[in-house]
Motif scaffolding. Sequence first.
Motif, mmCIF file in Angstrom:
data_model
loop_
_atom_site.group_PDB
_atom_site.id
_atom_site.type_symbol
_atom_site.label_atom_id
_atom_site.label_comp_id
_atom_site.label_asym_id
_atom_site.label_seq_id
_atom_site.Cartn_x
_atom_site.Cartn_y
_atom_site.Cartn_z
ATOM 1 N N VAL A 17 1.857 -22.534 -2.660
ATOM 2 C CA VAL A 17 1.238 -21.461 -2.797
ATOM 3 C C VAL A 17 0.957 -20.488 -1.502
ATOM 4 O O VAL A 17 0.480 -20.842 -0.604
ATOM 5 N N LEU A 18 1.195 -19.208 -1.692
ATOM 6 C CA LEU A 18 1.096 -18.186 -0.519
ATOM 7 C C LEU A 18 -0.059 -17.209 -0.737
ATOM 8 O O LEU A 18 -0.150 -16.766 -2.190
ATOM 9 N N ASP A 19 -0.567 -16.803 0.171
ATOM 10 C CA ASP A 19 -1.476 -15.507 -0.010
ATOM 11 C C ASP A 19 -0.726 -14.226 0.252
ATOM 12 O O ASP A 19 0.480 -14.377 0.129
ATOM 13 N N ALA A 20 -1.485 -13.229 0.175
ATOM 14 C CA ALA A 20 -0.854 -11.949 0.191
ATOM 15 C C ALA A 20 -0.071 -11.606 1.359
ATOM 16 O O ALA A 20 0.729 -10.716 1.282
ATOM 17 N N HIS A 21 -0.194 -12.459 2.421
ATOM 18 C CA HIS A 21 0.479 -12.273 3.765
ATOM 19 C C HIS A 21 1.566 -13.201 4.072
ATOM 20 O O HIS A 21 2.264 -13.576 4.922
ATOM 21 N N LEU A 22 1.972 -13.913 2.807
ATOM 22 C CA LEU A 22 2.935 -15.053 2.860
ATOM 23 C C LEU A 22 2.504 -16.334 3.605
ATOM 24 O O LEU A 22 3.249 -16.860 4.182
ATOM 25 N N ARG A 23 1.146 -16.371 3.508
ATOM 26 C CA ARG A 23 0.803 -17.474 4.381
ATOM 27 C C ARG A 23 0.571 -18.763 3.543
ATOM 28 O O ARG A 23 -0.040 -18.511 2.473
ATOM 29 N N THR A 30 0.731 -1.419 -0.037
ATOM 30 C CA THR A 30 -0.127 0.121 -0.161
ATOM 31 C C THR A 30 0.851 1.301 -0.045
ATOM 32 O O THR A 30 0.228 2.342 0.201
ATOM 33 N N THR A 31 2.291 1.037 0.019
ATOM 34 C CA THR A 31 2.998 2.340 0.043
ATOM 35 C C THR A 31 4.014 2.437 -1.181
ATOM 36 O O THR A 31 4.908 2.521 -1.345
ATOM 37 N N GLY A 32 3.140 2.392 -2.370
ATOM 38 C CA GLY A 32 3.950 2.473 -3.589
ATOM 39 C C GLY A 32 4.581 1.279 -4.035
ATOM 40 O O GLY A 32 4.385 0.150 -3.644
ATOM 41 N N ARG A 33 4.915 1.124 -5.508
ATOM 42 C CA ARG A 33 5.370 0.113 -6.266
ATOM 43 C C ARG A 33 6.817 -0.510 -5.382
ATOM 44 O O ARG A 33 7.507 0.314 -5.014
ATOM 45 N N ARG A 34 6.585 -2.017 -5.255
ATOM 46 C CA ARG A 34 7.597 -2.440 -4.668
ATOM 47 C C ARG A 34 8.278 -3.720 -5.313
ATOM 48 O O ARG A 34 7.778 -4.322 -6.268
ATOM 49 N N LEU A 35 9.494 -3.951 -5.122
ATOM 50 C CA LEU A 35 10.427 -5.119 -5.684
ATOM 51 C C LEU A 35 10.477 -6.141 -4.641
ATOM 52 O O LEU A 35 10.860 -5.692 -3.638
ATOM 53 N N VAL A 36 10.350 -7.412 -5.049
ATOM 54 C CA VAL A 36 10.309 -8.489 -3.903
ATOM 55 C C VAL A 36 11.189 -9.780 -4.744
ATOM 56 O O VAL A 36 11.327 -9.756 -5.859
ATOM 57 N N VAL A 37 12.344 -10.061 -3.961
ATOM 58 C CA VAL A 37 13.412 -10.989 -4.456
ATOM 59 C C VAL A 37 13.595 -11.914 -3.362
ATOM 60 O O VAL A 37 13.023 -11.747 -2.194
ATOM 61 N N ARG A 38 14.264 -13.006 -3.551
ATOM 62 C CA ARG A 38 14.905 -13.901 -2.857
ATOM 63 C C ARG A 38 16.194 -13.339 -2.550
ATOM 64 O O ARG A 38 17.217 -12.895 -3.197
ATOM 65 N N ASN A 39 16.617 -12.980 -1.028
ATOM 66 C CA ASN A 39 17.520 -12.300 -0.561
ATOM 67 C C ASN A 39 18.837 -13.364 -0.582
ATOM 68 O O ASN A 39 18.836 -14.208 -0.022
ATOM 69 N N LEU A 40 20.041 -12.803 -1.153
ATOM 70 C CA LEU A 40 21.239 -13.665 -0.971
ATOM 71 C C LEU A 40 22.206 -13.003 -0.420
ATOM 72 O O LEU A 40 23.484 -13.523 -0.277
ATOM 73 N N ALA A 41 22.030 -11.894 0.348
ATOM 74 C CA ALA A 41 23.095 -11.326 1.526
ATOM 75 C C ALA A 41 23.448 -12.259 2.715
ATOM 76 O O ALA A 41 22.525 -12.938 3.073
ATOM 77 N N TRP A 42 24.695 -12.170 2.868
ATOM 78 C CA TRP A 42 25.018 -13.063 3.886
ATOM 79 C C TRP A 42 24.406 -12.561 5.168
ATOM 80 O O TRP A 42 24.303 -11.404 5.393
ATOM 81 N N GLY A 43 24.076 -13.626 6.023
ATOM 82 C CA GLY A 43 23.465 -13.013 7.408
ATOM 83 C C GLY A 43 22.301 -14.076 7.662
ATOM 84 O O GLY A 43 21.866 -15.014 6.797
ATOM 85 N N PRO A 44 21.744 -13.642 8.581
ATOM 86 C CA PRO A 44 20.280 -14.528 9.054
ATOM 87 C C PRO A 44 19.185 -14.748 8.278
ATOM 88 O O PRO A 44 18.475 -15.569 8.509
ATOM 89 N N HIS A 45 19.314 -13.657 7.230
ATOM 90 C CA HIS A 45 18.020 -13.412 6.474
ATOM 91 C C HIS A 45 18.334 -13.891 4.901
ATOM 92 O O HIS A 45 17.469 -13.919 3.942
ATOM 93 N N ARG A 46 19.341 -14.800 4.851
ATOM 94 C CA ARG A 46 19.705 -15.188 3.353
ATOM 95 C C ARG A 46 18.813 -16.167 2.908
ATOM 96 O O ARG A 46 18.074 -17.071 3.792
ATOM 97 N N ASP A 47 18.388 -16.265 1.845
ATOM 98 C CA ASP A 47 17.359 -17.128 1.141
ATOM 99 C C ASP A 47 15.919 -16.568 1.672
ATOM 100 O O ASP A 47 14.966 -17.443 0.917
ATOM 101 N N GLU A 48 15.555 -15.671 2.302
ATOM 102 C CA GLU A 48 14.358 -15.200 2.649
ATOM 103 C C GLU A 48 13.836 -14.437 1.575
ATOM 104 O O GLU A 48 14.460 -13.584 1.020
ATOM 105 N N ILE A 49 12.452 -14.347 1.530
ATOM 106 C CA ILE A 49 11.958 -13.223 0.536
ATOM 107 C C ILE A 49 11.871 -11.864 1.155
ATOM 108 O O ILE A 49 11.778 -12.066 2.401
ATOM 109 N N ALA A 50 12.470 -10.905 0.650
ATOM 110 C CA ALA A 50 12.419 -9.708 0.918
ATOM 111 C C ALA A 50 12.017 -8.651 0.041
ATOM 112 O O ALA A 50 12.045 -8.693 -1.099
ATOM 113 N N THR A 51 11.763 -7.375 0.451
ATOM 114 C CA THR A 51 11.207 -6.342 -0.332
ATOM 115 C C THR A 51 11.955 -5.103 -0.166
ATOM 116 O O THR A 51 12.506 -4.697 0.950
#
Length: 340
Positions: free
Chosen positions: A121-127, A55-76
């Motif tokens: 398959v995920l819903d809009a809240h990634l559930r 709801t806050t403008g256009r966004r880009l969603v990716v699989r994050n590959l940066a090193w750290g605890p959130h590697r491989d997570e979907i990020a925006t």
Amino acid sequence: MSRTVRLVILTLAVLLLGSVGTGAVLYAAHRSGLRDQQQADGPAVHAGTVSLRPTTGRRLVVRNLAWGPHRDEIATVPADDPQGPRTASGVKCLRFHAAAGTGICLQAVHGALQDTYRAVVLDAHLRELRRFPAAGIPTRARVSPSGHLVAWTVFVSGDSYAGTDFSTRTAVVDTRTWAIDDNLENFRVIEDGRPYRAADINVWGVTFADDDRFYATLATGGRTHLVRGDLAARTLTTLHDNVECPSLSPDGTRVAYKKRVAGASSDAPWRLYVLDLRTMKESPTAERRSVDDQALWADASTLVYALPGDYGSDLWTVRADGRGTARPLMTSAVAPAYLG
């Protein structure tokens, strides 16, 4: 051997083992410090809420590959600030795509003897809405513009499109009914207006036009073809040769794809091309490196795709009309989707 000599030998052995252990600990700490430094030098990533209906403008969603605890997570990130801080969702995917509030996440399930894979398959809240077993290693994923259809491709043997010793499996699911076509190779193939049959058919890389029509790659007899798929009729009709991993433009008039070019290395054989579906005229983009990805249309004139990077893959962008130069978009990221 006297008791004194035995004690001396034992003492020396203990000291030697202690030195080895200390060295191993110091080396591990040094490597950990290097990794922390790499993370510090990379994009900022923090946990937060990720929605597939921003709801806050256009966004880009990716699989994050940066090193750290959130590697491989979907990020925006905001679409207009792709190098900015990333919000990580906690949901890990090997391949991902999203549209109209629906996401498809291909995951590995790590077992004691071997890994298995699933499509979630995920819903809009990634559930999670529904999960399906996947027959092999995930490689491609797409959601239709309406969010009603999802597709994925896996390798069931081999692990690269570059050679010829591979087999794929592509499935399509209707999220309204949960009906699944689990192997598009079962569709009837029409070539030059006539039915075509062969035992070596492979289909991969779906890109949706709407809730019935799609495009994909069909390989047979050592060649690849762009095919137009019809879910209702269960047909695949060949349109153009030497097309792999197509991606349909937002207006449905062009397809971006990777094409094998003469003289290229056998392990890096592709260049990024665009085909006009009305004239069937193809033209190369300004990207001269080999692109082993299913490009994404960021808008009506711009393509986004992954190339190898320091931490797995980086995202690059290039104009679809062949002009300009390729430019970096986002480091340490793969599997992009634009929302909004």
